[in-house]
Design a protein around this motif. Sequence first.
Motif, mmCIF file in Angstrom:
data_model
loop_
_atom_site.group_PDB
_atom_site.id
_atom_site.type_symbol
_atom_site.label_atom_id
_atom_site.label_comp_id
_atom_site.label_asym_id
_atom_site.label_seq_id
_atom_site.Cartn_x
_atom_site.Cartn_y
_atom_site.Cartn_z
ATOM 1 N N SER A 1 37.680 37.881 30.887
ATOM 2 C CA SER A 1 37.605 38.257 32.297
ATOM 3 C C SER A 1 38.592 39.367 32.651
ATOM 4 O O SER A 1 38.593 39.851 33.777
ATOM 5 C CB SER A 1 37.888 37.042 33.184
ATOM 6 N N SER B 1 37.454 38.270 43.885
ATOM 7 C CA SER B 1 37.484 39.144 42.706
ATOM 8 C C SER B 1 37.732 38.346 41.426
ATOM 9 O O SER B 1 37.212 38.681 40.360
ATOM 10 C CB SER B 1 38.551 40.221 42.860
ATOM 11 N N THR B 2 38.513 37.273 41.528
ATOM 12 C CA THR B 2 38.762 36.405 40.379
ATOM 13 C C THR B 2 37.494 35.660 39.996
ATOM 14 O O THR B 2 37.166 35.540 38.809
ATOM 15 C CB THR B 2 39.899 35.413 40.691
ATOM 16 N N VAL C 1 47.057 33.466 35.485
ATOM 17 C CA VAL C 1 46.082 33.215 36.549
ATOM 18 C C VAL C 1 45.181 32.054 36.150
ATOM 19 O O VAL C 1 44.937 31.134 36.934
ATOM 20 C CB VAL C 1 45.243 34.481 36.840
ATOM 21 N N PRO D 1 40.803 30.457 43.563
ATOM 22 C CA PRO D 1 40.425 31.803 43.126
ATOM 23 C C PRO D 1 40.044 32.707 44.286
ATOM 24 O O PRO D 1 39.431 32.273 45.256
ATOM 25 C CB PRO D 1 39.221 31.550 42.218
ATOM 26 N N LEU E 1 41.697 38.924 33.055
ATOM 27 C CA LEU E 1 42.686 38.349 33.959
ATOM 28 C C LEU E 1 43.897 37.927 33.148
ATOM 29 O O LEU E 1 43.790 37.645 31.954
ATOM 30 C CB LEU E 1 42.121 37.117 34.670
#
Length: 66
Positions: free
Chosen positions: A35, A55-56, A41, A52, A37
């Motif tokens: 992802s 965007s997450t 996170v 979340p 990320l």
Amino acid sequence: MCKMAAMGKNHTFNDWLVKEMSKRRWSQSDPARSSELNRAVINKLLNGQTLPRPSTLEAIARAFKK
């Protein structure tokens, strides 16, 4: 209907995330990498420390489609 809505009110996002990672036999590093990320996170999401952002959610959705 999206998967999150189908789960019902007794489930949390972190429960869903754990289940999806388990189905894929993914560690915390796998969704983070896929992802793009930070692993922190993913850790906070799994531990229920944060909810979340949109965007997450989009990044995680893309990661699980790979």
